[in-house]
Design a protein around this motif. Structure first.
Motif, mmCIF file in Angstrom:
data_model
loop_
_atom_site.group_PDB
_atom_site.id
_atom_site.type_symbol
_atom_site.label_atom_id
_atom_site.label_comp_id
_atom_site.label_asym_id
_atom_site.label_seq_id
_atom_site.Cartn_x
_atom_site.Cartn_y
_atom_site.Cartn_z
ATOM 1 N N LYS A 227 5.049 7.640 0.624
ATOM 2 C CA LYS A 227 5.369 6.726 1.828
ATOM 3 C C LYS A 227 4.825 5.274 1.636
ATOM 4 O O LYS A 227 3.579 5.123 1.080
ATOM 5 N N SER A 228 5.423 4.274 1.751
ATOM 6 C CA SER A 228 4.977 3.014 1.637
ATOM 7 C C SER A 228 4.220 2.431 2.962
ATOM 8 O O SER A 228 5.272 2.722 4.203
ATOM 9 N N THR B 106 1.026 -1.130 -0.172
ATOM 10 C CA THR B 106 -0.064 0.034 -0.007
ATOM 11 C C THR B 106 0.887 1.312 -0.076
ATOM 12 O O THR B 106 1.773 1.309 0.885
ATOM 13 N N ILE B 107 0.354 2.251 -0.939
ATOM 14 C CA ILE B 107 1.359 3.297 -0.964
ATOM 15 C C ILE B 107 0.424 4.598 -0.974
ATOM 16 O O ILE B 107 -0.528 4.719 -1.532
ATOM 17 N N SER C 190 3.834 11.489 8.076
ATOM 18 C CA SER C 190 5.003 11.942 7.435
ATOM 19 C C SER C 190 5.412 11.237 6.348
ATOM 20 O O SER C 190 5.457 9.833 6.319
ATOM 21 N N LEU C 191 5.164 11.945 4.967
ATOM 22 C CA LEU C 191 5.964 11.220 3.830
ATOM 23 C C LEU C 191 6.970 12.117 3.419
ATOM 24 O O LEU C 191 7.806 13.099 3.987
ATOM 25 N N GLU C 192 7.866 11.066 2.452
ATOM 26 C CA GLU C 192 9.222 11.373 2.038
ATOM 27 C C GLU C 192 9.093 12.289 0.916
ATOM 28 O O GLU C 192 8.439 12.160 -0.011
#
Length: 320
Positions: free
Chosen positions: A182-183, A149-150, A167-169
């Motif tokens: 984010k995975s 899931t992404i 929080s995402l990259e």
């Protein structure tokens, strides 16, 4: 006699039940198909992409062991405006799918059938707060067991002070737009992914202004900001210039019609104008009534001021 008949019926029913039991033992029981699983479930969130709302894109890839056609049920928010339900063909293009919406206590449930592994669901969520301090919350759902899931987020143009939860990259998409990813690993069917976003953006213009907004009734609405402000003035100036050009051509045409184009027309206009004044005759070269009007040698007629014959050249003489 009646007792014997009842006994025979009971024996017949017992025999029939024994036969059915033997058939069930001989024929293997067919296993019921399990719910489909997702090899990949990707959720993309694009606020203010082409409308002043949040665009959510679900992209799913079914597991390799899926039997087709497959019936799917995808949950979306209650107030979501569904933009597209499609599948990805072999050439990579997305083709629309027929779908139905069913209202539930938690929102809407989109139902459709697919004949291939990849499918897409797009919808708009009207959850944005007023500018300049933008904020919204969404609860995204994983519809089936997912191996991967992404979560993706695309930052709106001309925005700043972005805060994301989870929080995402940071990164960028294939077009260079700021994107965060984010995975979330594997997820079970029905898992909810809460998303909370805030940022600062002073204007209300979407990132892409080429799309035509659609209202909740499904009718196309016009966007005044989509056309330049100077366009009406330019159109008006072109119209005035065209009218002036036509007027100039019309005046030239009428002027040419008034001017005579032939010798007969000029003579007719001269007659209508009446007698014209003539220049005075030079009395020093005029001849009196005693001068011959015809040459006595060749008979040619003299002009009033001729002193020699125009035909034979003989001098003109006074009449006796």
């Amino acid at each position: 006699m009646a007792t014997r008949i009842v006994d025979r019926r009971q024996q017949g029913l017992k025999s029939l039940g024994l036969i059915l039991a033997l058939i069930l033992l001989v024929i293997p029981v067919t296993a019921q198909p399990l719910d489909a699983e997702l090899q990949l479930w990707q959720m993309s969130v694009w606020p203010e992409h082409d409308q002043p709302s949040v665009l959510v894109i679900y992209e799913g890839i079914l597991d390799e062991g899926t039997v087709f056609p497959q019936s799917l049920r995808i949950p979306v928010p209650e107030d979501a405006i569904v933009n597209a339900v499609a599948f990805r063909a072999e050439d990579g293009n997305l083709l629309n799918l027929p779908w139905q919406s069913e209202e539930t206590g938690q929102g809407q449930l989109l139902s459709f059938n697919v004949d291939s592994a990849q499918f897409v669901v797009e919808f708009y969520a009207d959850v944005l707060s007023s500018p300049p301090d933008r904020q919204f919350d969404l609860s995204l759902v994983v519809p089936l067991d997912s191996q991967e899931t992404i979560l993706r987020f695309r930052q709106p143009a001309r925005s700043s002070d972005l805060t994301l939860s989870p929080s995402l990259e940071p990164g960028s998409d294939s077009s260079g737009n700021p994107e965060f990813i984010k995975s979330l690993g594997s997820q079970v069917a029905g898992a909810e992914v809460p998303v909370s976003v805030s940022y600062v953006k002073s204007d209300s213009d979407p990132t892409i202004r080429s799309a035509i907004p659609v209202d909740r009734e499904g009718e196309v609405t016009t966007d005044a900001a989509s056309s330049p402000e100077w366009l009406p003035y330019a159109v008006g100036a072109i119209g005035v210039a065209s009218l002036l050009g036509l007027l100039f051509l019309a005046l030239n045409f009428l002027r040419s019609r008034r001017q005579p184009t032939s010798r007969q027309a000029r003579r007719r206009m001269a007659r209508e104008a009446g007698p014209q004044s003539t220049q005075p005759v030079d009395r020093s070269i005029s001849v009196g009534p005693g001068i011959d009007k015809f040459c006595p040698t060749c008979g040619a007629k003299y002009a009033s001021n001729d002193r020699f014959c125009r035909e034979c050249g003989m001098p003109r003489r006074e009449s006796s």
